[in-house]
Design a protein around this motif. Structure first.
Motif, PDB file in Angstrom:
ATOM      1  N   ALA A  76       0.603  -1.494   0.059  1.00 52.74           N
ATOM      2  CA  ALA A  76       0.066   0.377  -0.115  1.00 52.74           C
ATOM      3  C   ALA A  76       0.789   1.233   0.504  1.00 52.74           C
ATOM      4  CB  ALA A  76      -0.896  -0.137   1.461  1.00 52.74           C
ATOM      5  N   GLN A  77       2.392   1.277   0.663  1.00 51.11           N
ATOM      6  CA  GLN A  77       3.424   2.466   1.113  1.00 51.11           C
ATOM      7  C   GLN A  77       3.766   2.889   0.116  1.00 51.11           C
ATOM      8  OE1 GLN A  77       5.529   2.179   4.477  1.00 51.11           O
ATOM      9  NE2 GLN A  77       6.412   4.662   3.612  1.00 51.11           N
ATOM     10  N   TYR A  95       2.296   1.789  -3.495  1.00 46.08           N
ATOM     11  CA  TYR A  95       1.270   2.251  -4.149  1.00 46.08           C
ATOM     12  C   TYR A  95       1.661   3.847  -4.304  1.00 46.08           C
ATOM     13  CZ  TYR A  95       0.332  -3.049  -5.892  1.00 46.08           C
ATOM     14  OH  TYR A  95       0.088  -4.144  -6.914  1.00 46.08           O
ATOM     15  N   ALA A  96       0.587   4.038  -2.826  1.00 42.77           N
ATOM     16  CA  ALA A  96       0.457   5.244  -2.285  1.00 42.77           C
ATOM     17  C   ALA A  96       1.477   6.631  -3.042  1.00 42.77           C
ATOM     18  CB  ALA A  96       0.181   5.688  -1.292  1.00 42.77           C
ATOM     19  N   THR A 145      -4.240   2.798   2.210  1.00 40.63           N
ATOM     20  CA  THR A 145      -4.070   4.039   1.712  1.00 40.63           C
ATOM     21  C   THR A 145      -4.600   5.418   1.895  1.00 40.63           C
ATOM     22  OG1 THR A 145      -5.766   3.728   0.156  1.00 40.63           O
ATOM     23  CG2 THR A 145      -2.899   3.154  -0.338  1.00 40.63           C
ATOM     24  N   SER A 196      -3.174   8.938   1.109  1.00 40.57           N
ATOM     25  CA  SER A 196      -2.622   9.407   0.601  1.00 40.57           C
ATOM     26  C   SER A 196      -3.590  10.151   0.045  1.00 40.57           C
ATOM     27  CB  SER A 196      -2.500   8.019  -0.799  1.00 40.57           C
ATOM     28  OG  SER A 196      -3.715   7.469  -1.162  1.00 40.57           O
TER      29      SER A 196
END
Length: 427
Positions: free
Chosen positions: A173-174, A176-177, A210, A213
């Motif tokens: 998730a980190q 992708y963000a 996320t 984000s």
């Protein structure tokens, strides 16, 4: 589909009965099985050679052949003695029930000392279930730790014989963000999540993971693997600048071609699972340009095998030379399974399952996928070891060795992995 806990229950019961009579499973003094003092270590490998998940196992045959040749020339040194290593590989055929059945067969018929497996929760979870039921050490990878550990409800399973190494949903998730932040977008995302263990875990956790984000995720509902018409999803995604998901490779090929036909054009698409493999990307053709995904392993990573001494680049080169195919991310993790197994058995000094699992509980080993250590991270269950994670984009090459290259564009969680380009919006 039956749940992992029900898979091959009869075989598990039979195995436990045999263990009660013999004192160990398959134990004898000449090799194989769980007794101490053996001169042969027998490793069972549950692979995904065929079926929808076959790309996850594309490199497994190469790695098994490599390891057989390596151990033939380099017996495993345990307690000052040289041990032979036997490797028995069986195909799960990308099916959860089959994965449990072949794991039970490796235990019951082949008398393996350790089982290793990789290739999504659909495979490693039922393999782990069989090993837990039969008190056989199990080492798994290539599945985020949450769907591996959290199988029934919200609490991690109480696993004694299963040890897993990979990253978690909080990590992807980190990454992708970070990729989203580098492409101007309207803060709206469509979630493409299948109704399988990965899709269930990703859809349940990504919105919270996320949240900071600034991108909100719309999940129109979990779809069935093998879906042929994604019109409902595409209708829900219209106007959303971000796409994310974790489909199996053939389903994303179907989805993305339909997206182009129906005029859905996000500015950035981060897709787990389906976009990990060169073969899946090439199946899309030019419309795969600038699609992004997580990068668990790349030849440019500064890691070295504890067994063969190969760098990540040398392992990838050997694979390409030996197979004629482009390197693929699961290659490094399949190789690392044998590094971890060898290190655990050497530390244990025997093939006794209790000794091996005790060794795994505090094992530290530097592998071709990075440093792996259990028992040092309170944020995960004690049987989980996290590995580094980067992010990349697939880019069309102009006369290169391969039609596409996976270019690392985000290393916020793996600064040791060099960035090779900037994030680019989709064409």
């Amino acid at each position: 589909m039956r749940t992992p806990r029900t898979i091959a229950a009869g075989a598990a019961a039979l195995t436990l009965a045999l263990a009660a009579c013999s004192g160990s499973i398959g134990g004898d003094d000449e090799g194989g099985g769980g007794g101490g003092g053996n001169t042969t270590l027998t490793i069972g490998f549950v692979s995904t050679d065929t079926g929808a998940l076959a790309p996850f196992g594309e490199a497994n045959a190469f790695v098994v052949d490599q390891m057989k040749a390596y151990f033939a020339d380099n017996p495993l040194e345990v307690g000052g003695e040289d041990w032979d290593v036997e490797i028995i590989s069986k195909d799960a055929q990308s099916d959860s029930t089959r994965a449990g059945e072949v794991a039970a067969d490796l235990i019951n018929s082949d008398g393996v000392d350790v089982i290793v497996s990789s290739g999504t929760p659909d495979i490693v979870d039922p393999v782990s279930e069989q090993c837990e039921a039969n008190s056989i050490p199990c080492i798994t990878t290539v599945a985020p730790w949450q769907p591996f550990a959290i199988r029934d409800g919200s609490a991690p399973a109480d696993l004694k014989y299963s040890y897993h190494f990979f990253w978690g949903l909080e990590d992807v998730a980190q990454v992708y963000a970070d990729i989203w932040s580098k492409v101007p977008n309207n803060g709206e995302a469509g979630g493409l999540f299948p109704n399988d263990p990965d899709g269930q875990a990703w859809s349940a956790n990504f919105p919270d993971l996320t949240a900071d984000s600034g991108v909100s995720i719309d999940n129109p509902g979990l779809y069935t693997n093998g879906t042929k018409d994604f019109s409902a999803q595409l209708s829900a995604y219209q106007g959303k600048d971000v796409l994310l998901g974790v489909p199996i490779p053939p389903d994303f090929t179907t989805f993305w071609k339909q997206a182009k036909q129906q005029g859905y054009s996000p500015k950035v698409a981060t897709i787990g699972k389906a976009l990990l493999f060169p073969s899946a990307v090439e199946a899309l053709g030019d419309i795969a340009d600038e699609l992004s995904t997580e990068v668990w392993w790349t030849p440019t990573a500064p890691y070295t095998s504890s067994l063969t001494g190969q760098s990540a680049q040398e392992l990838a080169d050997a694979y390409e030379e030996g197979t004629g195919q482009q390197w693929t991310q699961p290659l490094g993790f399949a190789h690392a399974l044998f590094e971890v197994t060898a290190a655990a058995v050497q530390k244990a000094g025997s093939t006794d399952p209790e000794d091996i699992t005790q060794a795994l509980s505090t094992l530290e080993v530097s592998t071709v996928v990075g440093d792996i250590a259990w028992g040092q991270d309170d944020s995960v269950p004690p049987y989980v070891a996290k590995t580094p994670l980067a992010g990349g984009q697939w880019r069309l090459t102009d006369g290169g060795d391969h039609p596409f290259d996976l270019v690392v564009v985000s290393n916020v969680l793996a600064p040791e992995v060099p960035v090779a380009g900037e994030v680019e919006p989709l064409p």
